[in-house]
Structures are given as structure tokens and as C-alpha cells.
Design an enzyme around this catalytic site. Structure first.
Site, PDB file in Angstrom:
ATOM      1  N   ARG A 174       5.833  18.972  -9.003  1.00 37.09           N
ATOM      2  CA  ARG A 174       6.837  19.313  -7.987  1.00 37.09           C
ATOM      3  C   ARG A 174       7.624  18.051  -7.669  1.00 37.09           C
ATOM      4  NH1 ARG A 174       7.019  20.562  -2.825  1.00 37.09           N
ATOM      5  NH2 ARG A 174       5.603  18.828  -2.464  1.00 37.09           N
ATOM      6  N   ARG A 178      16.166  17.914  -1.787  1.00 43.14           N
ATOM      7  CA  ARG A 178      16.623  18.393  -0.475  1.00 43.14           C
ATOM      8  C   ARG A 178      18.138  18.420  -0.445  1.00 43.14           C
ATOM      9  NH1 ARG A 178      13.472  14.708   3.564  1.00 43.14           N
ATOM     10  NH2 ARG A 178      11.343  15.373   3.124  1.00 43.14           N
ATOM     11  N   ARG A 251      -7.599   3.112 -10.407  1.00 41.55           N
ATOM     12  CA  ARG A 251      -6.364   2.352 -10.602  1.00 41.55           C
ATOM     13  C   ARG A 251      -6.257   1.413  -9.420  1.00 41.55           C
ATOM     14  NH1 ARG A 251      -1.290   3.876 -10.067  1.00 41.55           N
ATOM     15  NH2 ARG A 251      -1.805   5.733  -8.886  1.00 41.55           N
ATOM     16  N   ARG A 282       7.352  -2.221  -5.849  1.00 40.99           N
ATOM     17  CA  ARG A 282       8.093  -2.163  -4.581  1.00 40.99           C
ATOM     18  C   ARG A 282       7.829  -3.393  -3.732  1.00 40.99           C
ATOM     19  NH1 ARG A 282       4.975   2.653  -1.182  1.00 40.99           N
ATOM     20  NH2 ARG A 282       2.999   1.577  -1.086  1.00 40.99           N
ATOM     21  N   GLU A 307       4.321  -5.418  -4.742  1.00 44.20           N
ATOM     22  CA  GLU A 307       3.187  -4.654  -5.287  1.00 44.20           C
ATOM     23  C   GLU A 307       3.290  -4.550  -6.797  1.00 44.20           C
ATOM     24  OE1 GLU A 307       2.549  -0.837  -3.485  1.00 44.20           O
ATOM     25  OE2 GLU A 307       2.507  -1.689  -1.469  1.00 44.20           O
ATOM     26  N   TYR A 355      -9.032  10.881  -3.765  1.00 43.83           N
ATOM     27  CA  TYR A 355      -8.003  10.226  -2.971  1.00 43.83           C
ATOM     28  C   TYR A 355      -7.734  11.056  -1.714  1.00 43.83           C
ATOM     29  CZ  TYR A 355      -3.927   8.005  -1.191  1.00 43.83           C
ATOM     30  OH  TYR A 355      -3.075   7.353  -0.348  1.00 43.83           O
ATOM     31  N   ASP A 357      -5.732  10.895   2.019  1.00 41.01           N
ATOM     32  CA  ASP A 357      -4.914  10.180   2.984  1.00 41.01           C
ATOM     33  C   ASP A 357      -5.734  10.000   4.257  1.00 41.01           C
ATOM     34  OD1 ASP A 357      -2.462   9.461   1.877  1.00 41.01           O
ATOM     35  OD2 ASP A 357      -1.665  11.492   2.029  1.00 41.01           O
TER      36      ASP A 357
HETATM   37  P1  FAD Z   1     -12.311   2.778   3.077  1.00 44.59           P
HETATM   38  O1  FAD Z   1     -11.177   2.504   3.997  1.00 44.59           O
HETATM   39  O2  FAD Z   1     -12.226   2.284   1.689  1.00 44.59           O
HETATM   40  O3  FAD Z   1     -13.645   2.193   3.745  1.00 44.59           O
HETATM   41  C1  FAD Z   1     -14.854   2.016   3.045  1.00 44.59           C
HETATM   42  C2  FAD Z   1     -15.571   0.801   3.625  1.00 44.59           C
HETATM   43  O4  FAD Z   1     -16.870   0.736   3.058  1.00 44.59           O
HETATM   44  C3  FAD Z   1     -14.882  -0.518   3.297  1.00 44.59           C
HETATM   45  O5  FAD Z   1     -14.652  -1.244   4.490  1.00 44.59           O
HETATM   46  C4  FAD Z   1     -15.888  -1.226   2.394  1.00 44.59           C
HETATM   47  O6  FAD Z   1     -15.873  -2.631   2.559  1.00 44.59           O
HETATM   48  C5  FAD Z   1     -17.202  -0.617   2.859  1.00 44.59           C
HETATM   49  N1  FAD Z   1     -18.265  -0.696   1.860  1.00 44.59           N
HETATM   50  C6  FAD Z   1     -18.228  -0.246   0.580  1.00 44.59           C
HETATM   51  N2  FAD Z   1     -19.388  -0.519  -0.035  1.00 44.59           N
HETATM   52  C7  FAD Z   1     -20.181  -1.164   0.860  1.00 44.59           C
HETATM   53  C8  FAD Z   1     -21.484  -1.722   0.801  1.00 44.59           C
HETATM   54  N3  FAD Z   1     -22.204  -1.702  -0.305  1.00 44.59           N
HETATM   55  N4  FAD Z   1     -21.990  -2.289   1.906  1.00 44.59           N
HETATM   56  C9  FAD Z   1     -21.260  -2.382   3.044  1.00 44.59           C
HETATM   57  N5  FAD Z   1     -20.006  -1.874   3.156  1.00 44.59           N
HETATM   58  C10 FAD Z   1     -19.483  -1.279   2.075  1.00 44.59           C
HETATM   59  N6  FAD Z   1      -3.307   7.069   3.589  1.00 44.59           N
HETATM   60  C11 FAD Z   1      -2.320   7.568   4.364  1.00 44.59           C
HETATM   61  O7  FAD Z   1      -2.528   8.518   5.116  1.00 44.59           O
HETATM   62  N7  FAD Z   1      -1.057   7.001   4.340  1.00 44.59           N
HETATM   63  C12 FAD Z   1      -0.754   5.936   3.545  1.00 44.59           C
HETATM   64  O8  FAD Z   1       0.392   5.445   3.563  1.00 44.59           O
HETATM   65  C13 FAD Z   1      -1.788   5.403   2.701  1.00 44.59           C
HETATM   66  N8  FAD Z   1      -1.538   4.359   1.891  1.00 44.59           N
HETATM   67  C14 FAD Z   1      -2.535   3.897   1.069  1.00 44.59           C
HETATM   68  C15 FAD Z   1      -2.257   2.827   0.222  1.00 44.59           C
HETATM   69  C16 FAD Z   1      -3.248   2.333  -0.634  1.00 44.59           C
HETATM   70  C17 FAD Z   1      -2.952   1.183  -1.570  1.00 44.59           C
HETATM   71  C18 FAD Z   1      -4.539   2.937  -0.626  1.00 44.59           C
HETATM   72  C19 FAD Z   1      -5.627   2.454  -1.561  1.00 44.59           C
HETATM   73  C20 FAD Z   1      -4.822   3.980   0.228  1.00 44.59           C
HETATM   74  C21 FAD Z   1      -3.831   4.479   1.083  1.00 44.59           C
HETATM   75  N9  FAD Z   1      -4.096   5.524   1.975  1.00 44.59           N
HETATM   76  C22 FAD Z   1      -3.086   6.024   2.759  1.00 44.59           C
HETATM   77  C23 FAD Z   1      -5.447   6.134   2.052  1.00 44.59           C
HETATM   78  C24 FAD Z   1      -6.352   5.484   3.122  1.00 44.59           C
HETATM   79  O9  FAD Z   1      -6.557   4.114   2.802  1.00 44.59           O
HETATM   80  C25 FAD Z   1      -7.698   6.236   3.141  1.00 44.59           C
HETATM   81  O10 FAD Z   1      -7.492   7.569   3.536  1.00 44.59           O
HETATM   82  C26 FAD Z   1      -8.757   5.637   4.087  1.00 44.59           C
HETATM   83  O11 FAD Z   1      -8.797   4.246   4.031  1.00 44.59           O
HETATM   84  C27 FAD Z   1     -10.107   6.196   3.719  1.00 44.59           C
HETATM   85  O12 FAD Z   1     -11.110   5.660   4.567  1.00 44.59           O
HETATM   86  P2  FAD Z   1     -12.614   5.528   4.047  1.00 44.59           P
HETATM   87  O13 FAD Z   1     -13.420   5.179   5.239  1.00 44.59           O
HETATM   88  O14 FAD Z   1     -13.011   6.717   3.277  1.00 44.59           O
HETATM   89  O15 FAD Z   1     -12.602   4.331   2.977  1.00 44.59           O
HETATM   90  N1  UDP Z   2       8.182   8.161  -7.908  1.00 42.00           N
HETATM   91  C1  UDP Z   2       9.271   7.782  -8.640  1.00 42.00           C
HETATM   92  N2  UDP Z   2      10.200   6.932  -8.084  1.00 42.00           N
HETATM   93  C2  UDP Z   2      10.068   6.435  -6.830  1.00 42.00           C
HETATM   94  C3  UDP Z   2       8.940   6.828  -6.071  1.00 42.00           C
HETATM   95  C4  UDP Z   2       8.008   7.686  -6.634  1.00 42.00           C
HETATM   96  O1  UDP Z   2       9.415   8.192  -9.781  1.00 42.00           O
HETATM   97  O2  UDP Z   2      10.931   5.670  -6.376  1.00 42.00           O
HETATM   98  C5  UDP Z   2       7.175   9.064  -8.530  1.00 42.00           C
HETATM   99  C6  UDP Z   2       6.135   8.291  -9.326  1.00 42.00           C
HETATM  100  O3  UDP Z   2       5.838   9.038 -10.504  1.00 42.00           O
HETATM  101  C7  UDP Z   2       4.938   8.262  -8.419  1.00 42.00           C
HETATM  102  C8  UDP Z   2       5.076   9.566  -7.656  1.00 42.00           C
HETATM  103  O4  UDP Z   2       6.482   9.790  -7.540  1.00 42.00           O
HETATM  104  O5  UDP Z   2       3.739   8.213  -9.162  1.00 42.00           O
HETATM  105  C9  UDP Z   2       4.423   9.521  -6.264  1.00 42.00           C
HETATM  106  O6  UDP Z   2       4.889   8.365  -5.586  1.00 42.00           O
HETATM  107  P1  UDP Z   2       4.587   8.050  -4.062  1.00 42.00           P
HETATM  108  O7  UDP Z   2       5.046   6.671  -3.777  1.00 42.00           O
HETATM  109  O8  UDP Z   2       5.110   9.143  -3.225  1.00 42.00           O
HETATM  110  O9  UDP Z   2       3.007   8.181  -3.968  1.00 42.00           O
HETATM  111  P2  UDP Z   2       1.839   7.159  -4.285  1.00 42.00           P
HETATM  112  O10 UDP Z   2       2.279   6.266  -5.369  1.00 42.00           O
HETATM  113  O11 UDP Z   2       1.619   6.464  -2.987  1.00 42.00           O
HETATM  114  O12 UDP Z   2       0.722   8.073  -4.689  1.00 42.00           O
END
Ligand code: FAD
Ligand code: UDP
Length: 375
Positions: A174, A178, A251, A282, A307, A355, A357
Site C-alpha cells: 500500500r 492523498r 536489521r 535521512r 542515519e 516490530y 510501535d
Molecule cells: P526496548 O525499548 O528495546 O527495551 C528492552 C530493554 O531490555 C532494553 O532497555 C534492553 O537494554 C533491556 N535488556 C535486553 N536484554 C537484557 C538483559 N539480558 N538484561 C537486562 N536488560 C536487558 N515506535 C513508535 O511508536 N514511533 C516511532 O517513531 C518509532 N521509531 C523507532 C525507531 C527505531 C530505530 C526503532 C528501533 C524503534 C522505533 N519505534 C517507534 C518502536 C519502539 O522503539 C518500540 O515500540 C519500544 O521501544 C518497544 O519497547 P520494549 O520495551 O519492547 O523494548
Molecule cells: N519510503 C520511501 N521514501 C521515503 C520514505 C519511505 O520510499 O522517503 C518507503 C521505503 O520503502 C520504506 C517504507 O516507505 O521502507 C516505510 O518507510 P517509513 O519511514 O514510513 O517507515 P520505517 O522505515 O520507519 O519502517
């Protein structure tokens, strides 16, 4: 009697919400984290008076009113609206694909003209592609050549480290178009950033709960487990079983963070570089998540993070699970073992290898706590 009811491994959102709920229910909780700070990946570091999202930009968004009200009980959220901009060889385009983008791309000024333009481009490929075999064909069928080449191809190839004609079509099943002038990236009812940063949310959730940092569960597994009746484990599920069936793959992203001596570097929190030549995907300028209008100039410097999409190897931060057939089969083997555990609850994105959020993480932690505490 053991000193704690729950040992919570991981102080991310899942562990922190669970700990809060358990404490409210009168349970004794010990939270441990191997990092030197609580909060997991939502943790922010203060640099030059700016909250820097150390583990990647985090924007809270949801349409779930209960979750929104829940997090707002602990900290007020600001009005941040994610409106990323794409930079293609120096020319800027608004995202997501909307009337602003179509105007910038073709000069069209009405929805009808924009639809006609996209339809013309789709027709160019529809005669030779009936069933898309890869991401490139899928994108051409959905949005046509111009948008694909300018805004999708380079970005996606950098992000996945593979050519679009080698990537599966389902990644972009998808691609929302818009036909209104609206740069809000998310369709959700609610979005924002906690005022004062995510650490405030985590600190409020963990208030009154014992937290031990720099404590790795696997360094003292037997001892730590002996302290509590049950373990809530939010770390990687394969590590819990000493990788006995093999490693699950991830990843990851590398961040190159810099302080710059200017108040406002790029005028927006998120700018995507969608060409193939720029090595990063970005640039995030962190102050724009929490400073708006004239506030932006109040701090004389700014912090940016470039990044880079990076192939994951052991020892790197596990960010995005790779939910392909091979890894899903491996996960199923670990899940079978997990299902047999009587005193261990697996939750969160590493233990579930999924994954999530932030909002779904909160929702799942609340549901898990409700079920557990009702027992
Ligand atoms: P985590 O935040 O990973 O917490 C797990 C914790 O366990 C960590 O602190 C780690 O150190 C600890 N741990 C692991 N193993 C051990 C061990 N053996 N002993 C002690 N401690 C340990 N969500 C959104 O809604 N909006 C966003 O814009 C967004 N952007 C993101 C961008 C990135 C690059 C990533 C990776 C994720 C993003 N997310 C986003 C998702 C968000 O990070 C997660 O939903 C959230 O962090 C999940 O929480 P969690 O507690 O499951 O895991
Ligand atoms: N994407 C793209 N151009 C952009 C932004 C996103 O082609 O400028 C595509 C790309 O394939 C990416 C997907 O949309 O994998 C989702 O991107 P987004 O940033 O929304 O999500 P995230 O990478 O955080 O999962």
C-alpha cells in the site's frame, strides 16, 4: 518467601508499564537493565539543552483512545505532527505523497489534474506488468515512474541494501496517495512527543519501583531469578535459550550525531535523502520535536543525526526483526520452548521478535499485566 513478586528484565516501555501496573496492584517488583539508563529505545540524552533520541527518532502516534489517555496520565504530550520532507538532489518534496508533492513534482494544482497525471504514468507500465514480481514493479503500478524514481527507489535501496527489483513486492503493498494538501505523515487520531521528553514518561512509570541499571540478566541468571516468584523477560528470546537453535536476524541503523553551532540547521525534524548517491537515508534535527516557532532560536546550537542503514551482526543493536520464512521458523522453535515456561512471561519487541510501535507496546503490556494480575 522471595523478596520480589516479579523480576522485570528490561526497563523499556513494556517492562516499565508492566512494573507500574504490578506495583499499583501491590506487587513487589525489581526492574533490571543492562544499559546504564532506563527507558529502552525511547531513552533520550540531553545535549545542549535538547532531547536527543539516542536510539532513533520516536514519534508517538495512535488511534487507541485508551492508550493515549493512559500515557497522558503520566506526562502531557505536545502537538508535534510528523511531516517529513524529501530532498532529491537538492529539490524538496513534501511527504507523504499528497497535493503538495504532486504540485512540486508536476506543477498540477487540482486533484483531478494530479489523478490524471498518475493514471497516465500507471498506464505506461500496466500494459507490460500484470502481476508485480518485485517492489519496483509494484511501485510503478501504484504511483508511476516519476514518484518511484524521485522518492522511492534510492531511499528504499539504501534502507534495505538491495535493489528494488530484487525486493519483494509486499514491502510496499500500500502506498497511500492523498489528493488533499496535507503533510501529516500519520493517519492516527493522536500523535505527539512527551513535553520534556520520553525520560519523563519512563521515570513516572517507574516511580517507587526498584531499578538496577548496568545489570545483565545473563551475568547472574540463577541468582537474579531466585529473587522473584516470576520473571517478566523483555530481552531477545533467542538469547534466553542460549541461541540453541541459532541466531534470529535483525536489521539495524547507525546514527552519526553532531552538535552544530547554528540554531536551526534544516527547519524540520525529518529530512529524507531519496537519491542513491547520498550515503545516509535521512537527517533528524532533534530540537524540532519539542521546540516550535520562535522557540527554535532559543538554543544557539542544534543536534542532528544522520542515519545509515547497516547490516546487523552480533554485538550491534537489534532494531528491526526480519520476519522472513527462515527467521519465522526459527522463532516458532523458540516460542515452543517459551510456551512451556511456568514462571516466565515473554513480552515486548525483542522477546516476541516482532516490530511494535510504542502505542501497541503499551497496549500489550497493559493487557499482559491485567491477565497476569487477575490470576
Ligand atoms: P526496548 O525499548 O528495546 O527495551 C528492552 C530493554 O531490555 C532494553 O532497555 C534492553 O537494554 C533491556 N535488556 C535486553 N536484554 C537484557 C538483559 N539480558 N538484561 C537486562 N536488560 C536487558 N515506535 C513508535 O511508536 N514511533 C516511532 O517513531 C518509532 N521509531 C523507532 C525507531 C527505531 C530505530 C526503532 C528501533 C524503534 C522505533 N519505534 C517507534 C518502536 C519502539 O522503539 C518500540 O515500540 C519500544 O521501544 C518497544 O519497547 P520494549 O520495551 O519492547 O523494548
Ligand atoms: N519510503 C520511501 N521514501 C521515503 C520514505 C519511505 O520510499 O522517503 C518507503 C521505503 O520503502 C520504506 C517504507 O516507505 O521502507 C516505510 O518507510 P517509513 O519511514 O514510513 O517507515 P520505517 O522505515 O520507519 O519502517
Amino acid at each position: 518467601m522471595k523478596p520480589f513478586d516479579y523480576l522485570i528484565v528490561g526497563s523499556g516501555l513494556f517492562g516499565s508499564v508492566f512494573a507500574h501496573e504490578a506495583k499499583q496492584a501491590g506487587k513487589r517488583c525489581l526492574v533490571i537493565d543492562r544499559r546504564d539508563h532506563a527507558g529502552g529505545n525511547v531513552y533520550c540524552e540531553q545535549i545542549e539543552g535538547i532531547n536527543v533520541h539516542r536510539y532513533g527518532a520516536h514519534i508517538f502516534h495512535t488511534s487507541d483512545k485508551q492508550v493515549w489517555q493512559y500515557v497522558n496520565r503520566f506526562v502531557e504530550f505536545n502537538r508535534y505532527t510528523n511531516s517529513p520532507v524529501a530532498n532529491y538532489k537538492g529539490k524538496l518534496y513534501n511527504l507523504p505523497f499528497n497535493m503538495n508533492t504532486f504540485y512540486q513534482m508536476w506543477g498540477v494544482t487540482t486533484p483531478e489534474q494530479a489523478k490524471q497525471k498518475i493514471e497516465e504514468q500507471r498506464q505506461e507500465v500496466a500494459c507490460r506488468i500484470s502481476q508485480p514480481r518485485n517492489l519496483e514493479e509494484q511501485a510503478l503500478l501504484l504511483v508511476g515512474r516519476d514518484i518511484y524514481l524521485t522518492l522511492i527507489k534510492g531511499y528504499t535501496e539504501k534502507q534495505w541494501g538491495r535493489r528494488c527489483d530484487e525486493l519483494p513486492a509486499f514491502i510496499i503493498r500500500r502506498l497511500p496517495l492523498r489528493f488533499v494538501f496535507d503533510n501529516n505523515y500519520f493517519n492516527d487520531t493522536y500523535q505527539g512527543i512527551p513535553i520534556g521528553g520520553y525520560n519523563r514518561l519512563i521515570n513516572a512509570l517507574l516511580e517507587g519501583v526498584e531499578v538496577r541499571l548496568c545489570t545483565d540478566f545473563f551475568d547472574q541468571r540463577d541468582y537474579l531469578s531466585s529473587l522473584a516468584e516470576k520473571v517478566v523477560y523483555t530481552g531477545p528470546i533467542d538469547q534466553f535459550y542460549q541461541y540453541r537453535f541459532g541466531h534470529l536476524k535483525y536489521r539495524t541503523v547507525s546514527f552519526l550525531t553532531e552538535v552544530l553551532p547554528v540554531a536551526n540547521y534544516q527547519g524540520n525534524a525529518v529530512i529524507n535523502y531519496t537519491d542513491a548517491e547520498t550515503p545516509f537515508t535521512r537527517i533528524i534535527e532533534h530540537k524540532h520535536f519539542e521546540m516550535f516557532g520562535a522557540e527554535v532560536d532559543k538554543t544557539p546550537s542544534t543536534v542532528i543525526s544522520r542515519e545509515y542503514s547497516t547490516e546487523w551482526s552480533e554485538g550491534m543493536e537489534p532494531y528491526y526483526p526480519v520476519n522472513d520464512d527462515e527467521n519465522s521458523a526459527l522463532l516458532a522453535q523458540y516460542q515452543q520452548l517459551a510456551a512451556e515456561e511456568k514462571n516466565v512471561i515473554f513480552g515486548g519487541r525483542l522477546a516476541e521478535y516482532k516490530y511494535y510501535d510504542m502505542a501497541p507496546t503499551v497496549e500489550r503490556a497493559l493487557r499482559c499485566a491485567q491477565q497476569e494480575l487477575a490470576l
